[in-house]
Design a protein around this motif. Structure first.
Motif, mmCIF file in Angstrom:
data_model
loop_
_atom_site.group_PDB
_atom_site.id
_atom_site.type_symbol
_atom_site.label_atom_id
_atom_site.label_comp_id
_atom_site.label_asym_id
_atom_site.label_seq_id
_atom_site.Cartn_x
_atom_site.Cartn_y
_atom_site.Cartn_z
ATOM 1 N N GLN A 44 0.800 -1.140 0.141
ATOM 2 C CA GLN A 44 0.097 0.008 -0.137
ATOM 3 C C GLN A 44 1.014 1.332 0.072
ATOM 4 N N ILE A 45 0.267 2.144 -0.671
ATOM 5 C CA ILE A 45 0.780 3.468 -0.788
ATOM 6 C C ILE A 45 -0.064 4.540 -0.358
ATOM 7 N N ALA A 115 11.129 9.612 2.357
ATOM 8 C CA ALA A 115 12.083 10.622 3.050
ATOM 9 C C ALA A 115 11.295 11.288 4.237
ATOM 10 N N GLN A 116 9.955 10.963 4.222
ATOM 11 C CA GLN A 116 9.242 11.581 5.152
ATOM 12 C C GLN A 116 8.895 10.579 6.615
ATOM 13 N N VAL A 117 9.391 9.395 6.301
ATOM 14 C CA VAL A 117 9.273 8.364 7.271
ATOM 15 C C VAL A 117 10.249 8.625 8.464
ATOM 16 N N THR A 118 9.681 8.537 9.606
ATOM 17 C CA THR A 118 10.253 8.800 10.849
ATOM 18 C C THR A 118 10.219 7.497 11.941
ATOM 19 N N GLU A 133 4.090 12.225 12.514
ATOM 20 C CA GLU A 133 2.547 12.342 13.203
ATOM 21 C C GLU A 133 1.808 11.130 13.400
ATOM 22 N N GLY A 134 2.556 9.837 12.937
ATOM 23 C CA GLY A 134 1.813 8.534 13.241
ATOM 24 C C GLY A 134 1.024 8.225 11.919
ATOM 25 N N SER A 135 1.091 8.957 10.951
ATOM 26 C CA SER A 135 0.107 8.763 9.755
ATOM 27 C C SER A 135 0.888 7.496 9.036
#
Length: 154
Positions: A44-45, A115-118, A133-135
């Motif tokens: 999934q994206i 690049a947005q993954v934390t 944000e946990g999304s």
């Protein structure tokens, strides 16, 4: 009697020393990162099913490197994982093949999301990559062998 008692005490002390040294050796061995030597398939994206392509995957090696494809080109680089935190680098190496329509856009989207993954969450059959944000940004899956079922012939 005294000699037997001394021999017994010496044996107990030797055994205790061996146990302590073994525990210390295991404690000083570097722990293998939880994602090391795992392979995942993009499922999934941002909640949407990806387009079919070559190698919709994400893999991690034991040396802190990752490899990925969103259906066309291959990309690789270093990844930083600490606890549940994970960051992918701004600069990654990759192939530069021309991609079929739709896959080029999908590839750009996946790289942008990486690049947005934390943070990440790992389940037995899923790897979920999240933003600050946990999304949920990306979801990868893998088949898990079920060893609990034993087939018998009768």
């Amino acid at each position: 009697m005294q000699t037997t008692r001394r021999a017994f005490i010496a044996a107990v002390l030797v055994a205790a020393s061996a146990i302590v040294m073994g525990a210390q050796t295991r404690a000083t061995e570097p722990a293998k990162p939880p994602l090391a030597e795992t392979e995942w398939t993009l499922s999934q994206i941002e909640g949407e099913t990806p387009l079919e392509g070559r190698g919709l995957d994400l893999s991690f090696d034991e040396n802190g490197r990752f490899g990925t494809s969103a259906g066309c080109n291959r990309f690789m680089g270093d990844v930083e994982i600490e606890g549940e935190e994970i960051t992918f680098p701004d600069k990654i190496a990759g192939t530069m093949m021309a991609c079929p329509e739709g896959l080029a856009e999908q590839e750009e989207k996946v790289l942008s999301l990486l690049a947005q993954v934390t943070r990440y969450q790992m389940e037995p059959d899923a790897l979920i990559l999240l933003d600050s944000e946990g999304s949920e940004l990306l979801r990868y899956s893998r088949e898990v062998e079920d060893d609990s079922l034993v087939e018998t012939s009768g």
